[in-house]
Scaffold this motif. Structure first.
Motif, PDB file in Angstrom:
ATOM      1  N   LYS A   1       7.074  -8.534   6.665  1.00 18.08           N
ATOM      2  CA  LYS A   1       6.229  -8.116   5.541  1.00 18.08           C
ATOM      3  C   LYS A   1       4.782  -8.588   5.680  1.00 18.08           C
ATOM      4  O   LYS A   1       3.849  -7.834   5.359  1.00 18.08           O
ATOM      5  N   PRO A   2       4.524  -9.830   6.160  1.00 24.05           N
ATOM      6  CA  PRO A   2       3.124 -10.244   6.322  1.00 24.05           C
ATOM      7  C   PRO A   2       2.326  -9.322   7.243  1.00 24.05           C
ATOM      8  O   PRO A   2       1.122  -9.135   7.035  1.00 24.05           O
TER       9      PRO A   2
ATOM     10  N   GLU B   1       1.343  -6.409   5.113  1.00 21.09           N
ATOM     11  CA  GLU B   1       0.301  -6.814   4.164  1.00 21.09           C
ATOM     12  C   GLU B   1      -1.053  -6.975   4.851  1.00 21.09           C
ATOM     13  O   GLU B   1      -2.100  -6.675   4.266  1.00 21.09           O
ATOM     14  N   SER B   2      -1.031  -7.439   6.091  1.00 19.04           N
ATOM     15  CA  SER B   2      -2.298  -7.616   6.822  1.00 19.04           C
ATOM     16  C   SER B   2      -2.978  -6.290   7.092  1.00 19.04           C
ATOM     17  O   SER B   2      -4.179  -6.247   7.387  1.00 19.04           O
TER      18      SER B   2
ATOM     19  N   ASN C   1      -2.744  -3.787   4.794  1.00 16.07           N
ATOM     20  CA  ASN C   1      -2.782  -3.130   3.474  1.00 16.07           C
ATOM     21  C   ASN C   1      -1.765  -1.999   3.382  1.00 16.07           C
ATOM     22  O   ASN C   1      -2.041  -0.928   2.834  1.00 16.07           O
TER      23      ASN C   1
ATOM     24  N   SER D   1       2.630  -0.958   2.903  1.00 19.05           N
ATOM     25  CA  SER D   1       3.913  -1.387   2.351  1.00 19.05           C
ATOM     26  C   SER D   1       4.930  -1.552   3.467  1.00 19.05           C
ATOM     27  O   SER D   1       4.722  -1.091   4.601  1.00 19.05           O
TER      28      SER D   1
END
Length: 330
Positions: free
Chosen positions: A264-265, A268-269, A271, A273
């Motif tokens: 998940k990171p 997120e990095s 932007n 999902s």
């Protein structure tokens, strides 16, 4: 959007294709028609040009919704992919399983692909879809009661008549593909494929790469499981076939969510999902032409389409694969 040639055919499809199983309601615990229509149109606005459906999805409902959604849209701007060979009326062919329609009525599903049935099904699909041709016509499941050659002689006739552009298969083995191709060339095979379901990489993917056949990956998000939104205590609606499936046991949901928390990171990095990361990973796999992504509303459809904007470097794919290879399910 990225567009990819389907095998050696003349058909170009969007790498993210709208999967219209869920909007038919059947086996998904229902669906809202108006939301489904806006989802399809939102996808098209995002550059998604190909939509995959089937008569069995809601016993005509999904095809009918798609036909309505495409009204007013230039037909040559979209590719309509549908199927044949699953019957909910009568008892010809190979019994598949018992089910319920969208009204809760008991129905028996048969795999039936006799020559005349194929011709009749095509006419019914054309009517529901409100079109005069189908871009990709696919057998939905193998029917052991009908010779493959007989089935595809009917498909060849439909192609000669201009009612279909290209022929494809779903859930076919390499040997079954070879038999079909003794009658006419195939554009593609549509198979289940996801981070947690990679069986086809053993034999089918190498064959399709060698023979230049497209692969359409269905359930790349494992029917919602790879979004990270399904928790071990999740309660499925009545009629939802995910309940009882081995992937959706509390233990396996927990294991998969633990894996997703590791990647998940990375999403997120960028932007993005988790769903977008998973879809992008899917279409980066060798041999995979298309990822089918379902949506029940416009927001889901837009988010699926935007997965194409996410770019993954080789070392980022390696990072995902390292954690994925450590995942074990019971």
């Amino acid at each position: 959007m990225e567009y990819r040639q389907l095998g050696e055919s003349d058909l170009k499809v969007s790498a993210i294709t709208f999967g219209a199983w869920a909007i038919g309601g059947w086996m998904w615990g229902g669906a809202e028609r108006r939301d489904a229509i806006t989802a399809i149109r939102a996808s098209i606005d995002q550059g998604v040009t190909s939509i995959d459906t089937a008569p069995i999805y809601g016993q005509g409902t999904s095809e009918d919704i798609l036909g309505e959604a495409l009204q007013g849209i230039s037909r040559d701007k979209v590719q309509v992919l549908t199927k044949f060979g699953m019957s909910w009326e009568g008892n010809k062919g190979q019994f598949f399983f018992k089910s319920k329609d969208n009204d809760g009525k008991d129905i028996d599903i048969y795999k039936w692909s006799g020559k005349e049935a194929v011709i009749k099904e095509c006419e019914a699909s054309l009517k529901r879809l409100r079109t005069d041709y189908i871009d990709l016509y696919q057998i939905h499941w193998p029917d052991d009661t009908t010779p493959i050659e007989e089935t595809f002689e009917a498909v060849l006739r439909l192609k000669e008549q201009g009612k279909i552009r290209e022929a494809g298969v779903c859930n076919y083995t390499v040997e079954q593909m070879k038999r079909a191709e003794s009658v006419l060339p195939l554009a593609s095979n549509q198979m289940p494929f996801s981070m947690v379901e990679r069986t086809i990489e053993q034999e089918l993917v190498p064959y399709c790469i060698e023979k230049k056949r497209g692969i359409l990956a269905y359930s790349p998000l494992q029917r919602g499981l790879l979004t990270g939104k399904i928790k071990p205590d999740h309660q499925f609606n009545e009629g939802d076939s995910r309940a009882g499936n081995r992937f959706y046991t509390p233990d396996n949901i927990a294991r998969i969510n633990a894996f997703l928390s590791l990647i998940k990171p990375l999403a997120e990095s960028k932007n993005a999902s988790l769903s977008q990361l998973v879809l992008r990973w899917t279409i980066e796999r060798p041999g995979i032409t298309v990822a089918l992504a379902g949506a029940r509303n416009a927001d889901q459809a837009i988010q699926n389409a935007k997965a194409i904007d996410l770019k993954l470097a080789p070392e980022e794919i390696d990072f995902i694969n390292k954690h994925l290879n450590a995942l074990t399910l019971t």
